[in-house]
Scaffold this active site. Structure first.
Site, PDB file in Angstrom:
ATOM      1  N   GLY A  80       3.553  17.535  44.584  1.00  0.00           N
ATOM      2  CA  GLY A  80       3.938  17.840  43.193  1.00  0.00           C
ATOM      3  C   GLY A  80       2.846  18.647  42.541  1.00  0.00           C
ATOM      4  O   GLY A  80       1.752  18.817  43.095  1.00  0.00           O
ATOM      5  N   ASP A 241       4.976  23.407  51.092  1.00  0.00           N
ATOM      6  CA  ASP A 241       4.882  23.323  49.626  1.00  0.00           C
ATOM      7  C   ASP A 241       4.304  24.615  49.043  1.00  0.00           C
ATOM      8  O   ASP A 241       4.278  24.785  47.826  1.00  0.00           O
ATOM      9  CB  ASP A 241       4.028  22.118  49.187  1.00  0.00           C
ATOM     10  CG  ASP A 241       2.687  22.066  49.891  1.00  0.00           C
ATOM     11  OD1 ASP A 241       2.672  21.959  51.126  1.00  0.00           O
ATOM     12  OD2 ASP A 241       1.650  22.146  49.216  1.00  0.00           O
ATOM     13  N   ASN A 242       3.861  25.518  49.897  1.00  0.00           N
ATOM     14  CA  ASN A 242       3.362  26.812  49.421  1.00  0.00           C
ATOM     15  C   ASN A 242       4.319  27.947  49.795  1.00  0.00           C
ATOM     16  O   ASN A 242       3.916  29.102  49.894  1.00  0.00           O
ATOM     17  CB  ASN A 242       1.972  27.098  50.005  1.00  0.00           C
ATOM     18  CG  ASN A 242       0.909  26.179  49.419  1.00  0.00           C
ATOM     19  OD1 ASN A 242       1.115  25.597  48.348  1.00  0.00           O
ATOM     20  ND2 ASN A 242      -0.203  26.035  50.096  1.00  0.00           N
ATOM     21  N   ASP A 251       0.640  30.552  45.587  1.00  0.00           N
ATOM     22  CA  ASP A 251      -0.500  29.662  45.834  1.00  0.00           C
ATOM     23  C   ASP A 251      -1.578  30.323  46.686  1.00  0.00           C
ATOM     24  O   ASP A 251      -1.747  30.031  47.871  1.00  0.00           O
ATOM     25  CB  ASP A 251      -0.047  28.341  46.483  1.00  0.00           C
ATOM     26  CG  ASP A 251       0.459  27.360  45.438  1.00  0.00           C
ATOM     27  OD1 ASP A 251       0.628  27.783  44.279  1.00  0.00           O
ATOM     28  OD2 ASP A 251       0.672  26.191  45.771  1.00  0.00           O
TER      29      ASP A 251
HETATM   30  P1  AMP Z   1      -2.872  23.592  47.402  1.00  0.00           P
HETATM   31  O1  AMP Z   1      -3.594  23.408  48.684  1.00  0.00           O
HETATM   32  O2  AMP Z   1      -3.679  24.239  46.312  1.00  0.00           O
HETATM   33  O3  AMP Z   1      -1.548  24.242  47.579  1.00  0.00           O
HETATM   34  O4  AMP Z   1      -2.609  22.121  46.839  1.00  0.00           O
HETATM   35  C1  AMP Z   1      -1.940  21.112  47.555  1.00  0.00           C
HETATM   36  C2  AMP Z   1      -1.569  19.973  46.620  1.00  0.00           C
HETATM   37  O5  AMP Z   1      -2.730  19.396  46.048  1.00  0.00           O
HETATM   38  C3  AMP Z   1      -0.696  20.399  45.444  1.00  0.00           C
HETATM   39  O6  AMP Z   1       0.217  19.362  45.191  1.00  0.00           O
HETATM   40  C4  AMP Z   1      -1.685  20.552  44.318  1.00  0.00           C
HETATM   41  O7  AMP Z   1      -1.086  20.367  43.058  1.00  0.00           O
HETATM   42  C5  AMP Z   1      -2.689  19.456  44.637  1.00  0.00           C
HETATM   43  N1  AMP Z   1      -4.029  19.768  44.114  1.00  0.00           N
HETATM   44  C6  AMP Z   1      -4.888  20.715  44.554  1.00  0.00           C
HETATM   45  N2  AMP Z   1      -6.026  20.705  43.834  1.00  0.00           N
HETATM   46  C7  AMP Z   1      -5.894  19.722  42.908  1.00  0.00           C
HETATM   47  C8  AMP Z   1      -6.730  19.221  41.869  1.00  0.00           C
HETATM   48  N3  AMP Z   1      -7.941  19.715  41.637  1.00  0.00           N
HETATM   49  N4  AMP Z   1      -6.250  18.186  41.119  1.00  0.00           N
HETATM   50  C9  AMP Z   1      -5.034  17.664  41.344  1.00  0.00           C
HETATM   51  N5  AMP Z   1      -4.211  18.099  42.309  1.00  0.00           N
HETATM   52  C10 AMP Z   1      -4.616  19.104  43.085  1.00  0.00           C
HETATM   53 MG    MG Z   2       0.080  24.585  46.742  1.00  0.00          MG
END
Ligand code: AMP
Ligand code: MG
Length: 468
Positions: A80, A241-242, A251
C-alpha cells in the site's frame, strides 16, 4: 483547486484517508511548468507550497491506496502507499489527472516506515519522470519538488522532501493482486470496472471487456518495455507493485541509464541475483503480467488469459525492433536492419562503447568519425558502417529519423548526482537546468555540451541501492 475524488469514492476497501504530516520550513525547489500546463495551470497557484505540504485543510482528506505485490519474486500480502497520498483528480481538456504526494508522512500502510522521502531520491525521481517523458516513454509525470528542514534518517541524516506525481491513475498490478489473494472477487471486479470505464473505455465495445482489458495492459506494457530497452533504461525494482495498470513507468528508485554497453547491467546494488538486470526486463514484465493475469482469473478463463499473455513476446519484439531500426535511421524493420542491430550491439559490448553516445553519433554521417573512435578505430566497426551506409542509401530522411530517436542528453547517474550535491548545499539551479534539458533531449543545447561527453572518472564509483 478543484479536485474530484473518483478513486476515494470507490470506498474503504481500496483506500484509507490520510492526515498529511507537514514538513518543517518547506521550500519549493522546482516547479515543472511543462507538467503544470497539462493541468491548465499557466501560473503558480497561490499558497501552493502550503497546500501541498498539508498546512491548508483540504475539502476532503487525501487517501492512501491499498495494494500487495511480488517483491523480487516473493509474495508480500500487504503493501500500500506507505509514504504517498492521493489528493484527488484535476480535470483539464477532458483528461483527469490524479495528483499524488510522495513523502508526505505515515499512512495506514506505512508498516513502521517513516512515510518520508529524502531530497536525494526525490530529485532523482523528479528528473527521471521528466527525462522519460522527454524520450517519449510512457511515465508518471512530476509536477514539483519541495525540500524542507525535516531530518530523515537513512544511512545518515538527510532532508525530507516531497514530490507531486501526476498520472491518470496510480493503480498497480498489485492493486488487483491484493484482493485476488484474499478471495475478494467482487473487489477485483469493481476495480477492473473502474479502470476500464475511466482508462480503457474502448474495451466496453468488445465481447469480453475484461479479457480485452488484460490484452490492452499487455500491449501498453510491451510498448513501455520496448522504450526502456531501446533507450538503455533499467528500472531496478520491477516488483508487481511497481507496475502501472496503464503501462506507465512508475516508482523511480535505483534506476539507471546504461553507459558502457553491457546487456547484463544491474543498476540496483541490492539486486544480488540480477533478477532485474537490464536484459531480464522483458522476461520480468511478462512474469509480472502473468501475476496480473492470475489476479484477474475470476473475470475470464485461464486458457484465454494464457493465450493473450503468450502474445506479449511478439508485441514486445516488434515494438523493440521498430525502435531499434529507427535508431539506425531506418523506417522499416527488415532482415538487414535486424542484422545491423545485432552486429552493432555485439561490437558495442566488445568495445564497451557508450550506448547513447554511439547512437547519437551514428545519427548523422558527419559524426561517424567520432563514433569510430568509440570503437578504437576497429576494422570491424568500419566494415559495419559501410553496411549501414549501403542500407541507408535506399531509405529517405534517415538522419532526421535517427536524430529524433537518439537523445543527445540522457539523465546519467553522475548528472543527477551533481544536481543532488548542489541542492544539498542549497543551490537548486542545476535541477531546473537538467529538467529543461531532459524535456528536450533530442535538441542541441550548446550551453550544456559538457553533458554529451563521456562521464567523468569519479562517476564510476557511484552506487545505488533501494534506500530512498
Ligand atoms: P518502493 O520500493 O519504493 O516501491 O516501496 C515498496 C513499499 O514500501 C511501498 O508500499 C512503499 O509505500 C513502502 N515504503 C517505502 N519507503 C517507505 C517509507 N519511508 N515509509 C513508509 N513506507 C515506505
Ligand atoms: Mg513502489
Amino acid at each position: 483547486m478543484n479536485f474530484s475524488h473518483s478513486f476515494a469514492e470507490l470506498g474503504s476497501a481500496f483506500s484509507q484517508p490520510v492526515a498529511l504530516s507537514p514538513l518543517n520550513e518547506p521550500e519549493l525547489v522546482s516547479w515543472n511548468t511543462d507538467a503544470a500546463q497539462i493541468l491548465g495551470w499557466d501560473s503558480l497557484p497561490d499558497q501552493i507550497t502550503e497546500l501541498l505540504n498539508g498546512q491548508i485543510p483540504l475539502e476532503r482528506p487525501p487517501v492512501a491506496s491499498l495494494y500487495a505485490g511480488h517483491q523480487f519474486g516473493v509474495w508480500v500480502p500487504q503493501l500500500g502507499d506507505g509514504r504517498a497520498a492521493i489528493l484527488g483528480e484535476i480535470a483539464n481538456e477532458g483528461i483527469d489527472w490524479e495528483l499524488q504526494l510522495k513523502g508526505s508522512g505515515p499512512t495506514p500502510y506505512s508498516r513502521g516506515g517513516d512515510g518520508r522521502a529524502v531530497l536525494r531520491s526525490s530529485i532523482r525521481e523528479y528528473l527521471c519522470c521528466e527525462a522519460m517523458h522527454g524520450l517519449g516513454i510512457s511515465t508518471t509525470r512530476a509536477l514539483c519538488l519541495i525540500n524542507s528542514k525535516t531530518p530523515v534518517y537513512r544511512e545518515e541524516v538527510e532532508s525530507g522532501a516531497l514530490i507531486v506525481r501526476m498520472a491518470p491513475t496510480h493503480i498497480r498490478f498489485g492493486s488487483f493482486e491484493v484482493f485476488a489473494s484474499r478471495g475478494q472477487t467482487d473487489e477485483v471486479r469493481q476495480l477492473a470496472d473502474y479502470v476500464i470505464q475511466r482508462h480503457y473505455p474502448e474495451c466496453l465495445q468488445s465481447d469480453n471487456p475484461y479479457l480485452t482489458f488484460y490484452q490492452k495492459v499487455i500491449e501498453r506494457t510491451a510498448e513501455m518495455i520496448a522504450g526502456w530497452m531501446a533507450q538503455g533504461f533499467s528500472h531496478g525494482v520491477m516488483n508487481t507493485d511497481n507496475m502501472s495498470i496503464l503501462g506507465l513507468t512508475i516508482d523511480y528508485g535505483p534506476f539507471g541509464f546504461m553507459e558502457n554497453y553491457n546487456p547484463d547491467y544491474i543498476c540496483n546494488h541490492s539486486d544480488q541475483t540480477g533478477r532485474y538486470a537490464f536484459n531480464q526486463q522483458p522476461n520480468i514484465a511478462s512474469w509480472n503480467l502473468g501475476a496480473l493475469g492470475n489476479a484477474l482469473l475470476s473475470l475470464f478463463e485461464t486458457s484465454e488469459a494464457q493465450s493473450v499473455l503468450d502474445g506479449f513476446k511478439d508485441l514486445y519484439l516488434n515494438a523493440y525492433k521498430r525502435r531499434m531500426s529507427a535508431k539506425l535511421g531506418l523506417d522499416k524493420v527488415t532482415e538487414t536492419s535486424e542484422k545491423l542491430i545485432d552486429e552493432l550491439l555485439h561490437l558495442m559490448r566488445d568495445c564497451q562503447a557508450d550506448y547513447s553516445r554511439t547512437f547519437r553519433l551514428l545519427s548523422r554521417e558527419s559524426t561517424w568519425d567520432q563514433a569510430t573512435q568509440l570503437f578504437g578505430d576497429s576494422g570491424q566497426f568500419n566494415a559495419w558502417l559501410l553496411q549501414l551506409a549501403e542500407c541507408r542509401a535506399s531509405h529517405a530522411d534517415c538522419e532526421y529519423l535517427a536524430l529524433g530517436q537518439n537523445p543527445k542528453y540522457l539523465l546519467r547517474n553522475y548528472m543527477a548526482q551533481i544536481a543532488i550535491e548542489k541542492a544539498q548545499q542549497g543551490d537548486y539551479s542545476e535541477i531546473d537546468r537538467q529538467l529543461r534539458l531532459m524535456l528536450q533531449p533530442f535538441d542541441e543545447h550548446p550551453e550544456s555540451e559538457e553533458y554529451f561527453a563521456e562521464p567523468p572518472d569519479w562517476a564510476k564509483q557511484l552506487s545505488l541501492s533501494c534506500s530512498s
